[in-house]
Enzyme design. Structure first.
Site, PDB file in Angstrom:
ATOM      1  N   SER A  22       0.827  -1.218   0.000  1.00 62.16           N
ATOM      2  CA  SER A  22       0.000   0.000   0.000  1.00 62.16           C
ATOM      3  C   SER A  22       0.856   1.259   0.000  1.00 62.16           C
ATOM      4  O   SER A  22       1.812   1.382   0.766  1.00 62.16           O
ATOM      5  CB  SER A  22      -0.920   0.010   1.224  1.00 62.16           C
ATOM      6  OG  SER A  22      -1.596   1.248   1.289  1.00 62.16           O
ATOM      7  N   SER A  24      -0.582   4.114   0.699  1.00 57.11           N
ATOM      8  CA  SER A  24      -1.316   5.076   1.520  1.00 57.11           C
ATOM      9  C   SER A  24      -0.485   5.636   2.681  1.00 57.11           C
ATOM     10  O   SER A  24      -0.576   6.826   2.974  1.00 57.11           O
ATOM     11  CB  SER A  24      -2.620   4.458   2.023  1.00 57.11           C
ATOM     12  OG  SER A  24      -3.492   4.238   0.936  1.00 57.11           O
ATOM     13  N   THR A  69      -8.535  -1.694   2.618  1.00 60.00           N
ATOM     14  CA  THR A  69      -8.234  -2.134   1.264  1.00 60.00           C
ATOM     15  C   THR A  69      -8.410  -3.644   1.162  1.00 60.00           C
ATOM     16  O   THR A  69      -8.917  -4.281   2.096  1.00 60.00           O
ATOM     17  CB  THR A  69      -6.838  -1.632   0.825  1.00 60.00           C
ATOM     18  OG1 THR A  69      -6.656  -1.932  -0.557  1.00 60.00           O
ATOM     19  CG2 THR A  69      -5.709  -2.261   1.645  1.00 60.00           C
ATOM     20  N   LYS A  73     -12.924  -4.749   1.966  1.00 57.29           N
ATOM     21  CA  LYS A  73     -13.870  -3.658   1.688  1.00 57.29           C
ATOM     22  C   LYS A  73     -15.336  -4.048   1.896  1.00 57.29           C
ATOM     23  O   LYS A  73     -16.140  -3.238   2.332  1.00 57.29           O
ATOM     24  CB  LYS A  73     -13.671  -3.121   0.267  1.00 57.29           C
ATOM     25  CG  LYS A  73     -12.371  -2.338   0.094  1.00 57.29           C
ATOM     26  CD  LYS A  73     -12.323  -1.726  -1.299  1.00 57.29           C
ATOM     27  CE  LYS A  73     -11.047  -0.939  -1.524  1.00 57.29           C
ATOM     28  NZ  LYS A  73     -11.070  -0.217  -2.809  1.00 57.29           N
ATOM     29  N   ASN A  94     -14.255   1.956   1.786  1.00 55.03           N
ATOM     30  CA  ASN A  94     -12.785   2.082   1.793  1.00 55.03           C
ATOM     31  C   ASN A  94     -12.296   3.075   2.842  1.00 55.03           C
ATOM     32  O   ASN A  94     -11.094   3.247   3.015  1.00 55.03           O
ATOM     33  CB  ASN A  94     -12.254   2.461   0.408  1.00 55.03           C
ATOM     34  CG  ASN A  94     -12.506   3.903   0.042  1.00 55.03           C
ATOM     35  OD1 ASN A  94     -13.341   4.569   0.646  1.00 55.03           O
ATOM     36  ND2 ASN A  94     -11.792   4.400  -0.943  1.00 55.03           N
ATOM     37  N   ASP A 109     -13.814   6.097  -3.651  1.00 54.64           N
ATOM     38  CA  ASP A 109     -13.218   5.756  -4.955  1.00 54.64           C
ATOM     39  C   ASP A 109     -13.889   6.518  -6.105  1.00 54.64           C
ATOM     40  O   ASP A 109     -13.212   7.031  -6.997  1.00 54.64           O
ATOM     41  CB  ASP A 109     -13.316   4.250  -5.218  1.00 54.64           C
ATOM     42  CG  ASP A 109     -12.309   3.457  -4.392  1.00 54.64           C
ATOM     43  OD1 ASP A 109     -11.271   4.027  -3.991  1.00 54.64           O
ATOM     44  OD2 ASP A 109     -12.571   2.270  -4.136  1.00 54.64           O
ATOM     45  N   GLY A 133     -14.631  -3.740 -17.612  1.00 56.87           N
ATOM     46  CA  GLY A 133     -14.537  -4.419 -16.319  1.00 56.87           C
ATOM     47  C   GLY A 133     -15.835  -4.307 -15.551  1.00 56.87           C
ATOM     48  O   GLY A 133     -16.680  -3.442 -15.849  1.00 56.87           O
ATOM     49  N   ALA A 137     -14.103  -1.937  -8.458  1.00 56.38           N
ATOM     50  CA  ALA A 137     -13.739  -0.595  -8.914  1.00 56.38           C
ATOM     51  C   ALA A 137     -14.740  -0.105  -9.953  1.00 56.38           C
ATOM     52  O   ALA A 137     -15.145   1.071  -9.945  1.00 56.38           O
ATOM     53  CB  ALA A 137     -12.327  -0.603  -9.483  1.00 56.38           C
ATOM     54  N   ILE A 220      -7.513   2.839 -14.198  1.00 54.69           N
ATOM     55  CA  ILE A 220      -7.306   2.767 -12.743  1.00 54.69           C
ATOM     56  C   ILE A 220      -5.944   2.164 -12.416  1.00 54.69           C
ATOM     57  O   ILE A 220      -5.490   2.249 -11.290  1.00 54.69           O
ATOM     58  CB  ILE A 220      -8.416   1.993 -11.997  1.00 54.69           C
ATOM     59  CG1 ILE A 220      -8.399   0.512 -12.360  1.00 54.69           C
ATOM     60  CG2 ILE A 220      -9.784   2.596 -12.234  1.00 54.69           C
ATOM     61  CD1 ILE A 220      -9.105  -0.335 -11.304  1.00 54.69           C
ATOM     62  N   GLY A 243      -3.975   6.620 -13.754  1.00 56.22           N
ATOM     63  CA  GLY A 243      -4.596   6.083 -12.544  1.00 56.22           C
ATOM     64  C   GLY A 243      -4.095   6.630 -11.225  1.00 56.22           C
ATOM     65  O   GLY A 243      -4.845   6.648 -10.242  1.00 56.22           O
TER      66      GLY A 243
HETATM   67  P1  ATR Z   1     -11.827  -5.239  -8.444  1.00 57.24           P
HETATM   68  O1  ATR Z   1     -12.935  -5.616  -7.525  1.00 57.24           O
HETATM   69  O2  ATR Z   1     -10.629  -4.686  -7.740  1.00 57.24           O
HETATM   70  O3  ATR Z   1     -12.262  -4.364  -9.568  1.00 57.24           O
HETATM   71  P2  ATR Z   1     -12.000  -7.872  -9.666  1.00 57.24           P
HETATM   72  O4  ATR Z   1     -13.329  -8.124  -9.101  1.00 57.24           O
HETATM   73  O5  ATR Z   1     -11.030  -8.995  -9.599  1.00 57.24           O
HETATM   74  O6  ATR Z   1     -11.259  -6.599  -9.034  1.00 57.24           O
HETATM   75  O7  ATR Z   1     -12.197  -7.415 -11.167  1.00 57.24           O
HETATM   76  C1  ATR Z   1     -11.175  -7.446 -12.043  1.00 57.24           C
HETATM   77  C2  ATR Z   1     -11.703  -7.108 -13.437  1.00 57.24           C
HETATM   78  O8  ATR Z   1     -10.661  -7.366 -14.372  1.00 57.24           O
HETATM   79  C3  ATR Z   1     -12.890  -7.967 -13.846  1.00 57.24           C
HETATM   80  O9  ATR Z   1     -13.751  -7.170 -14.618  1.00 57.24           O
HETATM   81  C4  ATR Z   1     -12.231  -9.052 -14.654  1.00 57.24           C
HETATM   82  O10 ATR Z   1     -13.053  -9.678 -15.607  1.00 57.24           O
HETATM   83  P3  ATR Z   1     -13.915 -11.009 -15.198  1.00 57.24           P
HETATM   84  O11 ATR Z   1     -15.128 -10.492 -14.489  1.00 57.24           O
HETATM   85  O12 ATR Z   1     -14.240 -11.649 -16.490  1.00 57.24           O
HETATM   86  O13 ATR Z   1     -13.035 -11.841 -14.321  1.00 57.24           O
HETATM   87  C5  ATR Z   1     -11.170  -8.263 -15.375  1.00 57.24           C
HETATM   88  N1  ATR Z   1     -10.089  -9.119 -15.889  1.00 57.24           N
HETATM   89  C6  ATR Z   1      -9.101  -9.706 -15.182  1.00 57.24           C
HETATM   90  N2  ATR Z   1      -8.308 -10.417 -16.006  1.00 57.24           N
HETATM   91  C7  ATR Z   1      -8.800 -10.290 -17.262  1.00 57.24           C
HETATM   92  C8  ATR Z   1      -8.430 -10.776 -18.555  1.00 57.24           C
HETATM   93  N3  ATR Z   1      -7.337 -11.567 -18.731  1.00 57.24           N
HETATM   94  N4  ATR Z   1      -9.185 -10.410 -19.617  1.00 57.24           N
HETATM   95  C9  ATR Z   1     -10.278  -9.627 -19.466  1.00 57.24           C
HETATM   96  N5  ATR Z   1     -10.680  -9.124 -18.271  1.00 57.24           N
HETATM   97  C10 ATR Z   1      -9.956  -9.460 -17.185  1.00 57.24           C
END
Ligand code: ATR
Length: 281
Positions: A22, A24, A69, A73, A94, A109, A133, A137, A220, A243
């Site tokens: 971190s 922070s 973190t 969360k 957070n 956030d 995504g 986040a 991000i 980010g």
């Molecule tokens: P956070 O809560 O911190 O945002 P997370 O829930 O792990 O973290 O989300 C990570 C994001 O990255 C998700 O949208 C994930 O897609 P999936 O929902 O399909 O898992 C995306 N992500 C991670 N690796 C990926 C990859 N190789 N290709 C496409 N998307 C990916």
């Protein structure tokens, strides 16, 4: 530099597991020193099974509050006596503030994301936003944009996660991950909320060449400081919000609540944190 504290020192920190990565403590330590505050902000490594007892213990020990973190969360959200609207929308907390009335949770956030856009001259409400995504986040960012009335398009590798998020946040639609490049020209803002493009992770495959002129691009990911997405956006003449600024801005409300001074995000702070993120040697 080690702070010399008095018995009245204000105490705060960041709770994570692990917490060593971190930034922070460095960030809040910079502000504490800048403002000459009798206070400290510590890294607090707390295992998931110890989270509730640790938070109650910090409060009992006179802490003003803490950041929370990964992976705490959602647990923080469940533990709070009161959660602010920002936390309800994000489904996660957070920032904890310990007050007479108990433990209050907020999520900074989304506000940090919007403030970062503003600092880079990007109007979040200029038009529809495309979010890559659908994790935690993405939820906080989508909620902040919906709060401004912005139409949000979600695209995620796992489509069902994007649909679940759209189900929670009215005003969001979903497009297939395979269709993300085709969706780009229809959006004024493109935001990567995935871990793609982070050092050691897979690259984010995206083609910005058909982006609308004047569109904004934000990421991000802040390691590296300039992700391939941000570099590609610059090369296309688009506005960019890297980010690290979101990390810096999301810290402002917590610092203000615990230490009584609203700090500013400026170049000196950016350089101080960025220096710690650049490859060494
Ligand atoms: P956070 O809560 O911190 O945002 P997370 O829930 O792990 O973290 O989300 C990570 C994001 O990255 C998700 O949208 C994930 O897609 P999936 O929902 O399909 O898992 C995306 N992500 C991670 N690796 C990926 C990859 N190789 N290709 C496409 N998307 C990916």
């Amino acid at each position: 530099m080690t702070a010399i504290l008095t018995g009245h020192a204000r105490l705060a920190g960041v709770i994570g597991w692990p917490v060593a990565h971190s930034r922070s403590p460095r960030l809040h330590g910079f502000w504490l020193e800048r403002h000459g505050i009798d206070g400290v902000y510590m890294p607090l490594a707390v295992k998931p099974e110890d989270f509730a007892v640790a938070v109650r213990g910090l409060r009992a020990a006179g802490f003003r509050g803490a950041n929370v973190t990964i992976p705490h969360k959602e647990a923080a959200f469940a533990l709070c006596d009161t959660v602010e609207e920002s936390a309800r929308e994000a489904g996660a907390v957070n920032t904890l503030v310990f007050q007479d009335g108990g433990i209050t949770g907020r999520n900074t956030d989304g506000a940090g994301f919007l403030a970062n856009l503003g600092q880079h001259g990007i109007d979040p409400a200029a038009g529809p936003a495309l979010l890559l995504g659908a994790g935690g986040a993405a939820r906080a960012i989508a909620a902040s944009l919906r709060g401004l009335g912005v139409a949000v398009t979600l695209t995620n590798r796992t489509r069902t996660r994007a649909e679940a998020l759209a189900g929670i946040l009215p005003g969001c639609r979903v497009v297939d991950w395979q269709a993300r490049n085709a969706a780009i020209p229809d959006h004024a803002l493109i935001v990567n909320t995935t871990s793609l493009g982070m050092g050691g992770h897979e690259p984010l495959e995206i083609d910005l060449s058909h982006a609308a002129p004047g569109a904004g691009v934000s990421d991000i990911v802040y390691v590296p400081l300039e992700t391939p997405l941000i570099e590609a956006a610059r090369a296309c003449g688009l506005k960019t919000a890297p980010g690290l600024g979101m990390l810096l801005h999301q810290a402002v409300p917590g610092f203000a609540a615990w230490f009584g001074v609203t700090p500013t995000v400026d170049d000196a702070l950016y350089d101080f944190i960025a220096a710690d993120l650049r490859p060494k040697g």
